[in-house]
Write a protein that holds these residues in place. Structure first.
Motif, short mmCIF file in Angstrom:
data_model
loop_
_atom_site.label_atom_id
_atom_site.label_comp_id
_atom_site.label_asym_id
_atom_site.label_seq_id
_atom_site.Cartn_x
_atom_site.Cartn_y
_atom_site.Cartn_z
N ILE A 159 23.32 -14.39 17.99
CA ILE A 159 23.07 -13.45 16.89
C ILE A 159 24.40 -12.99 16.32
CG2 ILE A 159 22.00 -11.25 16.22
CD1 ILE A 159 19.96 -13.32 17.14
N CYS A 160 24.57 -13.14 15.02
CA CYS A 160 25.80 -12.71 14.36
C CYS A 160 25.96 -11.19 14.45
CB CYS A 160 25.77 -13.14 12.90
SG CYS A 160 27.23 -12.60 11.98
N SER A 161 27.15 -10.75 14.86
CA SER A 161 27.37 -9.31 15.02
C SER A 161 27.54 -8.61 13.67
CB SER A 161 28.60 -9.05 15.90
OG SER A 161 29.74 -9.68 15.35
N GLN A 162 27.86 -9.37 12.62
CA GLN A 162 28.07 -8.79 11.29
C GLN A 162 26.76 -8.66 10.51
OE1 GLN A 162 31.11 -7.56 10.33
NE2 GLN A 162 31.64 -8.13 12.45
N CYS A 163 26.02 -9.76 10.41
CA CYS A 163 24.84 -9.73 9.53
C CYS A 163 23.52 -9.87 10.29
CB CYS A 163 24.96 -10.83 8.48
SG CYS A 163 24.87 -12.49 9.17
N LYS A 164 23.60 -10.01 11.63
CA LYS A 164 22.42 -10.07 12.49
C LYS A 164 21.54 -11.31 12.28
CE LYS A 164 23.77 -6.03 13.89
NZ LYS A 164 24.74 -6.02 15.00
N THR A 178 30.73 -20.67 13.74
CA THR A 178 30.79 -19.55 12.81
C THR A 178 29.40 -19.33 12.22
OG1 THR A 178 31.44 -21.06 11.03
CG2 THR A 178 33.21 -19.91 12.17
N CYS A 179 29.15 -18.12 11.77
CA CYS A 179 27.86 -17.78 11.18
C CYS A 179 27.65 -18.57 9.88
CB CYS A 179 27.82 -16.28 10.89
SG CYS A 179 26.33 -15.74 10.03
N TRP A 180 26.49 -19.16 9.72
CA TRP A 180 26.20 -19.93 8.51
C TRP A 180 26.06 -19.02 7.29
CZ3 TRP A 180 21.74 -18.39 6.19
CH2 TRP A 180 20.80 -17.76 7.00
N ASN A 181 25.82 -17.75 7.54
CA ASN A 181 25.55 -16.81 6.46
C ASN A 181 26.80 -16.08 5.97
OD1 ASN A 181 23.82 -15.30 4.68
ND2 ASN A 181 23.95 -13.59 6.11
N CYS A 182 27.60 -15.55 6.91
CA CYS A 182 28.74 -14.74 6.51
C CYS A 182 30.07 -15.26 7.07
CB CYS A 182 28.54 -13.28 6.93
SG CYS A 182 28.67 -13.04 8.72
N GLN A 183 30.05 -16.41 7.76
CA GLN A 183 31.26 -17.05 8.30
C GLN A 183 31.99 -16.23 9.37
OE1 GLN A 183 30.74 -17.71 4.65
NE2 GLN A 183 29.73 -19.43 5.65
#
Ligand SMILES: [Zn+2]
Length: 105
Positions: A78-83, A92-97
């Motif tokens: 789970i991305c800590s920035q955008c969840k 890296t997160c596919w949504n916010c990198q």
């Protein structure tokens, strides 16, 4: 007797054998002692993992399937920035990198 797995790498066969024996399934490795010698002489010669009792075959196949799963699958994170939920193979997160968080010790 049923052959359920074979490999040129006898280590792979023995790892699976240990798994099945640990679950109480009687197994037999064919070509075991021969493989080292014949690999040199004729190239490819597979070791084969066999299950002694037919009634254990289904359970043995099931165990081998889960064995593969453990070694290849990486769990999602789970991305800590955008969840967002990100596949485990992504660093890296596919949504916010954002970078994948390090596992907690
Ligand atoms: Zn994100």
């Amino acid at each position: 007797m049923h052959e359920i797995y074979s490999s040129l790498d006898s280590t792979e066969v023995h790892m699976r054998r240990a798994l099945l024996e640990g679950d109480g399934i009687a197994t037999f490795v064919r070509n075991d002692n021969l493989s080292q010698l014949t690999n040199v002489l004729i190239g490819a010669f597979q070791s084969a993992l066999c299950v002694m009792n037919d009634e254990d075959v289904d359970r043995a196949r099931e165990l081998l399937r889960s064995f593969k799963g453990v070694s290849t699958e990486v769990s999602d994170w789970i991305c800590s920035q955008c969840k967002e939920c990100v596949p485990g193979s992504f660093d890296t997160c596919w949504n916010c990198q954002s970078f994948k968080p390090e596992a907690q010790p």
